[in-house]
Design an enzyme around this catalytic site. Structure first.
Site, PDB file in Angstrom:
ATOM      1  N   ASP A   1      49.879  46.925 127.916  1.00 42.56           N
ATOM      2  CA  ASP A   1      50.414  48.074 127.192  1.00 42.56           C
ATOM      3  C   ASP A   1      49.560  49.314 127.475  1.00 42.56           C
ATOM      4  O   ASP A   1      48.332  49.247 127.496  1.00 42.56           O
ATOM      5  CB  ASP A   1      50.406  47.754 125.693  1.00 42.56           C
TER       6      ASP A   1
ATOM      7  N   GLU B   1      51.912  49.123 132.048  1.00 39.51           N
ATOM      8  CA  GLU B   1      52.800  50.199 131.611  1.00 39.51           C
ATOM      9  C   GLU B   1      52.071  51.525 131.766  1.00 39.51           C
ATOM     10  O   GLU B   1      51.062  51.765 131.112  1.00 39.51           O
ATOM     11  CB  GLU B   1      53.189  50.009 130.141  1.00 39.51           C
TER      12      GLU B   1
END
Length: 544
Positions: free
Chosen positions: A211, A279
């Site tokens: 993330d 990401e």
């Protein structure tokens, strides 16, 4: 200690990730096995046959760690345990075992840039300026007038700094105030996070989705971000109503120190044959950063940026622009493409796709150079749900309602059965309502209908898996001519010419006359040079 713990794979193809198709599972909304209205790990295990039948290579499970759930698991209070609402570590072990028996790799979502303010690390860090973890988070003194140390903004709205009365300092949070940012300039923090990765690798995971991979480090000097000219702003990362878009975030993220940490993370994965997809959250330099983070063989295997997750319609010209930019700034890297995920409106609605486009787009994404992420329900054609304000759960949507309704519309429960309002997801009222308009798209009905979108996705993935040029080949000869997108995919044993009509009108393509064969009629591709609206054609030439 379970049998899966301390497991190191005896035989692993280290390049399994290259060209893989990864199915993203949002656990709260996939399958509830306990009747509390919230999906869980046993529910996922019970549905793995469905995922395997679709023909993907791996699953990515969004966070299931212990958390106060202010941001639904992306605020972790214990990295090495399962939140009770999702099950237990034994449930996770059973999930991994079942997935591996079906030939599925398991990737889990690690949130390393920040924790919950309920994490023991933060509880200790905030107590004083002289404890063992005092430097584990990004703390800063106020300016002489008491205001925050710089102008950084939170993606979720407002300043990125919150005052803490215990230390009489501000702490940094790029997201919610309850999500303090870790200080990765501190070596002990890096080692603690690498230990988290080791913990899950020993339990048998095959990789990670990382993330906000470009948020790990903040500028040591805490310099102000410059203003971003209005003409350079876009809403690919934050909605247009969010002042976050008014800055160029050159100091609050994207720091060069991250490269060395990513090398350390890759080294931890190597003995396990594991892989990671990062990401990249940046509206101006996303593809460039993707290229930096995936270059060579000692950083991340894959990253994704938000070019194909934005509101910008996906035309032939747009695809060519993005792929040309990838070639310019990331030719030595590896992309992982997605059209939908848990943070953006579902692409069927975001781009207002026709039925023909819904069938062309999985062929298109399967033909691009890179790996692929599919988001749960995408294979059913689910559209963005309209969630009433009183049903909203997402703090992001609540903050910016009604101009931005948040992320709940793409997080509503999977529709498994048509029989009741809960669609086979739960025996209890779900945490988010099941849209009535989703019920007729349920998985059970589509599994029985050979003409359904589910079977189309299944056929497309099977088609892709047979063609080395689509999975791992090069991409050249890229052109956009009106609605027609054209490129070539090549591997050692074959060449493919790919044509996509991304418009409402019929078109005739100019194809080679000899040595090439039209293929893919079983997935709706054309058998000659005449392309109907939203139809593609792929020609193959085999090397002998």
């Amino acid at each position: 200690m379970s049998k899966v713990e301390n497991m190191i794979p005896s035989e692993t193809n280290p390049d399994w990730w290259r060209g893989a198709v990864i199915y993203q599972i949002y656990p709260r909304s996939f399958q509830d096995s306990t009747g509390d209205g919230i999906g869980d790990l046993p529910g996922i295990t019970n549905r793995l046959d469905y995922i395997s039948n679709l023909g993907v290579d791996a699953i990515w499970i969004s966070p299931f760690f212990t958390s106060p759930m202010k941001d639904f698991g992306y605020d972790v209070s214990d990295y090495c345990d399962v939140d009770a609402m999702f099950g237990t570590l034994s449930d996770f072990d059973a999930l991994v075992s079942k997935a591996h028996s079906l030939g599925l790799k398991v990737m889990i979502d690690l949130v390393l840039s920040h924790t919950s303010d309920q994490h023991d690390w933060f509880k200790e860090s905030r107590q004083s300026t002289d404890n063992q973890k005092e430097n584990w988070y990004v703390w800063a003194d106020p300016k002489p007038d008491g205001t925050p140390p710089n102008n950084w903004l939170s993606i979720f709205g407002g300043p990125a700094w919150t005052w803490d009365a215990r230390r009489c300092q501000y702490y940094l949070h790029n997201f919610l105030t309850s999500q303090p940012d870790l200080n990765l300039h501190e070596p002990a923090v890096q080692e603690a996070l690498l230990d988290v990765a080791r913990f899950w690798l020993k339990r048998g995971v095959d990789g990670f989705r990382l993330d906000t991979i470009n948020f790990y480090f903040a500028d040591k000097e805490l310099r102000d971000n410059p203003a971003l000219p209005k003409e350079a702003r876009n809403d690919s990362i934050a909605p247009s109503v969010n002042p976050y878009n008014h800055q160029e975030h050159i100091y609050s993220k994207n720091q060069p120190e991250n490269i060395d940490f990513l090398r350390k993370f890759r080294a931890v994965m190597v003995p396990y044959g594991a892989a990671a997809v990062g990401e990249v959250g940046d509206a101006q330099r996303g593809l460039e950063i993707m290229g930096q983070y995936t270059a060579g063989d000692d950083l991340m295997q894959m990253c994704y940026a938000f070019e194909f997750l934005s509101q910008t319609p996906l035309t032939a010209t747009r695809v060519a622009e993005v792929l040309n930019e990838v070639e310019r700034v990331a030719s030595d890297g590896w992309a992982c493409w997605a059209f939908s995920n848990h943070d953006v409106a579902r692409h069927a609605s975001r781009w207002n796709l026709s039925e023909g486009a819904k069938r062309l787009f999985p062929i298109l994404i399967s033909s691009l150079r890179g790996s692929v992420c599919l988001y749960q329900g995408e294979e059913l054609g689910l559209e963005e749900a309209d969630v009433a304000f009183e049903d909203l759960q997402d703090p992001y949507g609540i903050q910016f309602w009604p101009e931005f309704k948040g992320r709940d519309g793409c997080r509503t429960p999977m529709v498994w059965e048509p029989s009741n309002a809960n669609a086979g997801f739960s025996t209890h009222k779900p945490w988010l309502p099941v849209p009535a308009e989703h019920l007729h798209l349920n998985a059970s009905a589509q599994a029985l209908d050979p003409a359904s979108l589910f079977h189309h996705y299944k056929s497309v993935l099977a088609f892709r898996s047979k063609l080395s040029a689509l999975k791992v080949g090069t991409l050249t000869d890229l052109e956009a001519n009106g609605d027609i997108l054209t490129f070539k995919r090549s591997s050692n044993d074959m060449e493919l010419l790919c044509y996509f009509n991304m418009g409402q009108g019929a078109h005739k393509i100019v194809a080679p006359s000899t040595g090439w064969q039209f293929i893919g009629q079983e997935i709706g591709l054309a058998q000659d040079v005449n392309l109907a609206p939203w139809q593609g054609a792929i020609l193959r030439r085999t090397h002998t």
